[in-house]
Design a protein around this motif. Sequence first.
Motif: not given
Length: 202
Positions: A31-36, A38-59
């Motif tokens: 759970x990453x809630x409440x959060x939103x 903020x940014x999205x970066x896609x490369x050849x290996x993964x997608x990196x999502x950064x939330x407004x809280x500053x937390x970074x998720x990769x998949x």
Amino acid sequence: MGEPDLGHIVENRVIQLALLDTLQTLDGVDWYCPDKLATLVVDEQRVTATLQSGRTLQAQLLVGADGAQSKVRELAGIGMSTQDYGQKGLVCVAQTELPHQFTAWQRFMPSGPVAFLPLAEGFCSIVWTLPADQADAMLRLSDSDFCRELSQALDYRLGEVTAVGERAAVSLRGRHADSYSQERVVLVGDAAHTIHPLAGRA
């Protein structure tokens, strides 16, 4: 088909609460809630999502299931075409003189359909599709005048409409993403497309 019911009307907040309660019991759900987003970066290996809280998720894959105003779609740079139907969906909760019999009632008129959808305790959820200017005029009516118009719209199938709650009118627009997928990002549901609510009920 031998089925006693063709479907069920369930309030959105009830569905959401049931889904949240179920998700909270599942292992493997973070759970990453409440959060939103903020940014999205896609490369050849993964997608990196950064939330407004500053937390970074990769998949390896990001699924945008975040509704018609999708932030995932926006950040992925996927365009969208829009069709304005020139109509509004007027919504409210109403009480009727006669019981709804746990049945969805709908009447089709040249101006658009009106639907009385059964809720608990004898209430009905109203969805009345009207040309935009007519919907705005209905919002300006007194409760008593609106009850009379609504009763007439359903041809008194449930008797008189005796009371209504707060009314709102939502502009009806079709939206369609230029693409449902691109590298490591896919869109589903309203993030991919929205349709006329009448088509959604069909």
